[in-house]
Design an enzyme around this catalytic site. Structure first.
Site, PDB file in Angstrom:
ATOM      1  N   PHE A  54       0.795  -1.225   0.000  1.00  0.00           N
ATOM      2  CA  PHE A  54       0.000   0.000   0.000  1.00  0.00           C
ATOM      3  C   PHE A  54       0.835   1.287   0.000  1.00  0.00           C
ATOM      4  CE2 PHE A  54      -2.013  -3.211   2.906  1.00  0.00           C
ATOM      5  CZ  PHE A  54      -2.741  -3.834   1.903  1.00  0.00           C
ATOM      6  N   CYS A  55       1.984   1.257  -0.651  1.00  0.00           N
ATOM      7  CA  CYS A  55       2.861   2.438  -0.693  1.00  0.00           C
ATOM      8  C   CYS A  55       3.157   2.964   0.707  1.00  0.00           C
ATOM      9  CB  CYS A  55       2.255   3.544  -1.554  1.00  0.00           C
ATOM     10  SG  CYS A  55       2.077   3.097  -3.290  1.00  0.00           S
ATOM     11  N   ALA A  56       3.299   2.025   1.653  1.00  0.00           N
ATOM     12  CA  ALA A  56       3.651   2.363   3.031  1.00  0.00           C
ATOM     13  C   ALA A  56       4.570   1.268   3.556  1.00  0.00           C
ATOM     14  CB  ALA A  56       2.402   2.508   3.880  1.00  0.00           C
TER      15      ALA A  56
END
Length: 475
Positions: A389-391
């Site tokens: 999740f781009c985290a």
């Protein structure tokens, strides 16, 4: 760039105390009509179902009101700001009116300015470029890459220093750590998530602002997940900047916004060099405009700005508390259901966080998240997100470095979609998939998938390119 040493080790923890699912909870209908709310998709068994869109945290569908507004204004579209023609003047008025609406939606102060951007990522990169030279930036390690990488990059390229502060085991301890770091070192800016795109949780913005302002630092809020789901007020919170995206605010037409204090934006390095951002250009010097024009070089996204403004008006017109009540009911229903599925673990950052938005991330023990997501889509017509999740730093801290599954809701979500997800997961862990799946170019796919393509121009080559388009499995 400075990365501070970790102060605690977080774990994947239950989402609150175990709760028995309500035997027959009342159904929850969509709060507002969205485009595509009744779209059907093919399943591998040859049937079709209405698509259960549980991926609002990535991109929300357009409100029907937004689509209608775009249809209304397209015949009026023309160049803006410098055109003498009648439609140019109309388009200019619509664009500047949209700017005012967007600023009003986040309760901007009289001396704030709204810059129309592409999205939250664009907004935060813009802000990173106007932090005064030598100003230090403090960011937490739970952030989406959009609120992490811009500060790391400017730390490398400019005279800024960026410190990445590890979160602690609780909200209270994280706030204490933040206060201690700000007391020990001077910072120009603290930048925080208004709501995590992984779990929906956040630090209380008002408290962060209080701590930061006491230490002489400004506060920027990544509002990508907060603004569309809870609303936000610059005036009430005292935050200095907020960034958000149209494509997450039910207006997927390519516009976003950065709204906040004018001084840095008036004098900082122009985001793009080009027409519209300047007052006068000669061969030996350039005189730049103040904000917002200073950072809106080139032809602006007029239609996108109008679409975002319409979405802001539609959300603002909802009865007080309706948005929160709708999402809270869906989130509680989803978490309660997931907690009853064997092997499913809901992910939380802190045990003491309050009122997360409608984003829920979970894992299924001993099962690849990409396989589970592919199964949900192919056999049940459910769209969720899988990966990191781009985290990436946050997922690693939460013990899910191999990825997880995320379900997210919004104004167009009915409880049927949530119930279908829970039932599908029960079937998955009890009976397993009915189809065979394999990894193709890093993505799980149905073996010998016979689902027909939707008949729309541009999809004729999808079968050959779908695997390549899905991207790395751990994004």
């Amino acid at each position: 760039m400075t990365v501070l040493a970790e102060q605690s080790c977080l774990e994947v923890v239950p989402s609150g105390s175990p709760t028995s699912a309500t035997a027959d909870p009342a159904p929850v209908e969509a709060l507002l009509p969205v485009v595509g709310g009744t779209t059907t998709v093919p399943l591998v068994d040859g049937t079709q179902r209405v698509y259960a869109n549980l991926d609002y945290a990535a991109s929300a569908p357009a409100l029907q009101a937004v689509a209608d507004r775009v249809t209304e204004v397209l015949p009026l579209y023309a160049s803006v700001h410098r055109g003498a023609g009648y439609l140019s003047q109309v388009s200019t008025a619509l664009y500047e009116s949209a700017r005012q609406t967007i600023a009003r939606f986040v309760d901007a102060r009289d001396d704030d300015v709204a810059v129309i951007t592409r999205n939250t990522t664009d907004s935060l990169n813009l802000l990173a470029g106007v932090v005064p030279a030598g100003g230090r930036v403090l960011v937490l390690d739970l952030e989406h890459h959009a609120n992490l990488l811009p500060w790391v990059r400017t730390s490398d390229r400019h005279a800024h220093r960026t410190t990445i502060l590890p979160i602690a085991a609780t909200v209270a301890l994280t706030l204490e750590s933040l206060a201690a770091e700000l007391a020990a070192n001077p910072y120009a800016l603290v930048t925080v998530s208004g709501a995590s795109n992984v779990t929906g949780e956040a630090l209380p913005v008002e408290r962060v602002v209080e701590i930061a302002h006491a230490a002489g630092a400004r506060v920027a809020v990544d509002g990508a997940q907060l603004v569309p789901h809870r609303g936000f007020s610059l005036a009430r919170t005292g935050a200095d900047y907020v960034a958000f995206s149209g494509h997450k605010t039910y207006a997927p037409f390519g516009a976003g916004a950065l709204v906040g204090r004018r001084d840095w934006l008036d004098t900082g390095t122009p985001y793009l060099a080009g027409g519209g951002a300047v007052r006068d250009v000669r061969t030996d010097r350039t005189v730049w405009q103040p904000a917002p024009a200073r950072h809106e070089a080139g032809s602006p996204n007029v239609v996108g700005a109008i679409a975002l403004a319409e979405a802001c008006d539609a959300l603002a017109a909802l009865p007080t508390g309706a948005l929160t009540e709708h999402e809270s009911a869906l989130r509680s229903r989803l978490v309660a259901g997931l907690e009853q599925v064997p092997g499913v673990q809901v992910v939380r950052i802190w045990p003491d966080s309050d009122e997360p938005v409608g984003v829920v991330t979970f894992t299924v023990a001993d099962h690849n998240p990409g396989l589970v997501a592919a199964y949900l889509a192919a056999e049940h017509g459910i769209g969720v997100r899988d990966g990191r999740f781009c985290a990436h730093p946050l997922l690693s801290r939460l013990g899910a470095s191999e990825g997880a599954i995320r379900a997210s809701v919004g104004v167009g979500t009915p409880s049927e979609a949530v119930d279908r997800l829970v039932a599908a997961l029960h079937a998955y862990v009890t009976d397993g998939p009915r189809s065979r799946y394999e990894v193709v170019d890093g993505c799980w796919a149905v073996v010998d998938d016979t689902r027909p393509l939707i008949e729309v121009h541009g999809l004729d080559h999808l079968a050959a390119t779908a695997a390549a388009a899905c991207g790395p499995a751990l994004d």
